[in-house]
Design a protein around this motif. Structure first.
Motif, PDB file in Angstrom:
ATOM      1  N   GLY A  49      48.736  26.055  32.404  1.00  9.44           N
ATOM      2  CA  GLY A  49      48.407  24.951  31.497  1.00  9.44           C
ATOM      3  C   GLY A  49      49.633  24.155  31.115  1.00  9.44           C
ATOM      4  O   GLY A  49      49.702  23.569  30.024  1.00  9.44           O
ATOM      5  N   ASP A  50      50.608  24.092  32.014  1.00 12.27           N
ATOM      6  CA  ASP A  50      51.886  23.412  31.767  1.00 12.27           C
ATOM      7  C   ASP A  50      51.798  21.976  32.280  1.00 12.27           C
ATOM      8  O   ASP A  50      52.078  21.698  33.451  1.00 12.27           O
ATOM      9  N   ASP A  51      51.406  21.053  31.395  1.00 12.74           N
ATOM     10  CA  ASP A  51      51.236  19.666  31.820  1.00 12.74           C
ATOM     11  C   ASP A  51      52.560  18.981  32.134  1.00 12.74           C
ATOM     12  O   ASP A  51      52.599  18.060  32.951  1.00 12.74           O
ATOM     13  N   ALA A  52      53.649  19.430  31.504  1.00 18.53           N
ATOM     14  CA  ALA A  52      54.954  18.843  31.810  1.00 18.53           C
ATOM     15  C   ALA A  52      55.343  19.153  33.256  1.00 18.53           C
ATOM     16  O   ALA A  52      55.724  18.262  34.017  1.00 18.53           O
ATOM     17  N   GLY A  53      55.243  20.424  33.635  1.00 19.11           N
ATOM     18  CA  GLY A  53      55.533  20.790  35.020  1.00 19.11           C
ATOM     19  C   GLY A  53      54.541  20.187  35.982  1.00 19.11           C
ATOM     20  O   GLY A  53      54.903  19.718  37.063  1.00 19.11           O
ATOM     21  N   LEU A  54      53.280  20.164  35.573  1.00 24.31           N
ATOM     22  CA  LEU A  54      52.222  19.617  36.413  1.00 24.31           C
ATOM     23  C   LEU A  54      52.462  18.146  36.724  1.00 24.31           C
ATOM     24  O   LEU A  54      52.298  17.704  37.867  1.00 24.31           O
ATOM     25  N   SER A  55      52.856  17.384  35.721  1.00 21.00           N
ATOM     26  CA  SER A  55      53.059  15.942  35.930  1.00 21.00           C
ATOM     27  C   SER A  55      54.163  15.672  36.944  1.00 21.00           C
ATOM     28  O   SER A  55      54.044  14.779  37.786  1.00 21.00           O
ATOM     29  N   ILE A  56      55.232  16.472  36.888  1.00 20.73           N
ATOM     30  CA  ILE A  56      56.354  16.282  37.812  1.00 20.73           C
ATOM     31  C   ILE A  56      55.957  16.656  39.237  1.00 20.73           C
ATOM     32  O   ILE A  56      56.253  15.930  40.187  1.00 20.73           O
ATOM     33  N   VAL A  57      55.278  17.785  39.386  1.00 20.89           N
ATOM     34  CA  VAL A  57      54.859  18.224  40.713  1.00 20.89           C
ATOM     35  C   VAL A  57      53.866  17.241  41.328  1.00 20.89           C
ATOM     36  O   VAL A  57      53.962  16.891  42.508  1.00 20.89           O
ATOM     37  N   LEU A  58      52.916  16.779  40.532  1.00 20.79           N
ATOM     38  CA  LEU A  58      51.927  15.826  41.045  1.00 20.79           C
ATOM     39  C   LEU A  58      52.584  14.514  41.461  1.00 20.79           C
ATOM     40  O   LEU A  58      52.219  13.927  42.490  1.00 20.79           O
ATOM     41  N   ASN A  59      53.563  14.061  40.686  1.00 18.19           N
ATOM     42  CA  ASN A  59      54.257  12.827  41.056  1.00 18.19           C
ATOM     43  C   ASN A  59      55.015  13.011  42.365  1.00 18.19           C
ATOM     44  O   ASN A  59      55.012  12.124  43.228  1.00 18.19           O
ATOM     45  N   ASN A  60      55.648  14.176  42.524  1.00 17.89           N
ATOM     46  CA  ASN A  60      56.388  14.437  43.761  1.00 17.89           C
ATOM     47  C   ASN A  60      55.451  14.522  44.967  1.00 17.89           C
ATOM     48  O   ASN A  60      55.754  14.009  46.049  1.00 17.89           O
ATOM     49  N   LEU A  61      54.291  15.162  44.785  1.00 19.21           N
ATOM     50  CA  LEU A  61      53.300  15.215  45.865  1.00 19.21           C
ATOM     51  C   LEU A  61      52.811  13.813  46.212  1.00 19.21           C
ATOM     52  O   LEU A  61      52.549  13.513  47.384  1.00 19.21           O
ATOM     53  N   GLY A  62      52.705  12.969  45.198  1.00 18.92           N
ATOM     54  CA  GLY A  62      52.330  11.582  45.455  1.00 18.92           C
ATOM     55  C   GLY A  62      53.371  10.863  46.280  1.00 18.92           C
ATOM     56  O   GLY A  62      53.039  10.124  47.217  1.00 18.92           O
ATOM     57  N   LEU A  63      54.654  11.072  45.955  1.00 20.35           N
ATOM     58  CA  LEU A  63      55.735  10.457  46.724  1.00 20.35           C
ATOM     59  C   LEU A  63      55.708  10.914  48.178  1.00 20.35           C
ATOM     60  O   LEU A  63      55.882  10.111  49.106  1.00 20.35           O
TER      61      LEU A  63
END
Length: 201
Positions: free
Chosen positions: A45-59
């Motif tokens: 439930g770590d939205d801070a880590g989740l947001s970074i990983v999702l952005n990187n996957l998007g890149l």
């Protein structure tokens, strides 16, 4: 070490960094680690880590021209940022969405998102974001026939990048200027900018 411990957050971080490192180095090992951090951050439930990983996957998806996947990752990253009140991170995802829309030819939709990201980053006093959003918006304005306004915005973005000393972004903004000059029919200036860009690569 993280794999032998019970620290799931450390393991997610290790997977994420290995993915980034191998991706930037162009190593095939990147596929071994890509996306492995995502389910752990979801579990925690770590939205801070989740947001970074999702952005990187998007890149990564954007680089591979899988635009639908990239837009989905960016949207999810933005939503995760919004849940924790990270307005700067949310604006990053919005800017990244806009870059894809601009490449797809949805100039007005892209410009709307870029103005939103630019407003947030200016308010947050986040200069590198201001430079990036300004450069993207400048290119959008040129493509929308706002040649002079767009070129002026690109010049301002270049000056800000130079002031910040963020050399890794110079080639991207020069490329935007080159495209803008071509769109506006200033071919001689475009050739000069192309020479300057080639010297950076």
């Amino acid at each position: 070490d993280a794999e032998f411990s019970t620290d799931r957050a450390a393991l997610a971080r290790a997977y994420f960094v290995l993915d980034i490192g191998h991706t930037y180095l162009g190593n095939p090992e990147r596929m071994e680690y890509r996306g492995r951090a995502l389910p752990i951050y979801e579990e925690l439930g770590d939205d801070a880590g989740l947001s970074i990983v999702l952005n990187n996957l998007g890149l990564e998806a954007q680089i591979e021209c899988d635009w639908d996947a990239a837009l989905t990752f960016y949207r999810r990253s933005r939503e995760a940022c919004e849940r924790i009140g990270d307005v700067v991170g949310a604006a990053t995802a919005v800017n990244n969405e806009a870059e894809i829309l601009l490449d797809q030819g949805y100039v007005n939709d892209a410009a709307e998102r870029l103005r939103s990201a630019l407003h947030v980053w200016r308010s947050a006093r986040y200069p590198i974001g201001v430079a990036i959003a300004s450069a993207n918006l400048g290119l959008a304005e040129v493509r929308g026939s706002g040649y002079e306004e767009g070129l002026l915005r690109l010049e301002e973005a270049t000056a800000l990048i130079d002031e910040l000393g963020a050399r890794e972004y110079v080639s991207r903004i020069y490329a935007h200027q080159l495209a803008a000059l071509l769109y506006s029919g200033r071919f001689r200036d475009a050739l000069d900018r192309a020479d300057e860009l080639s010297s950076l690569l």
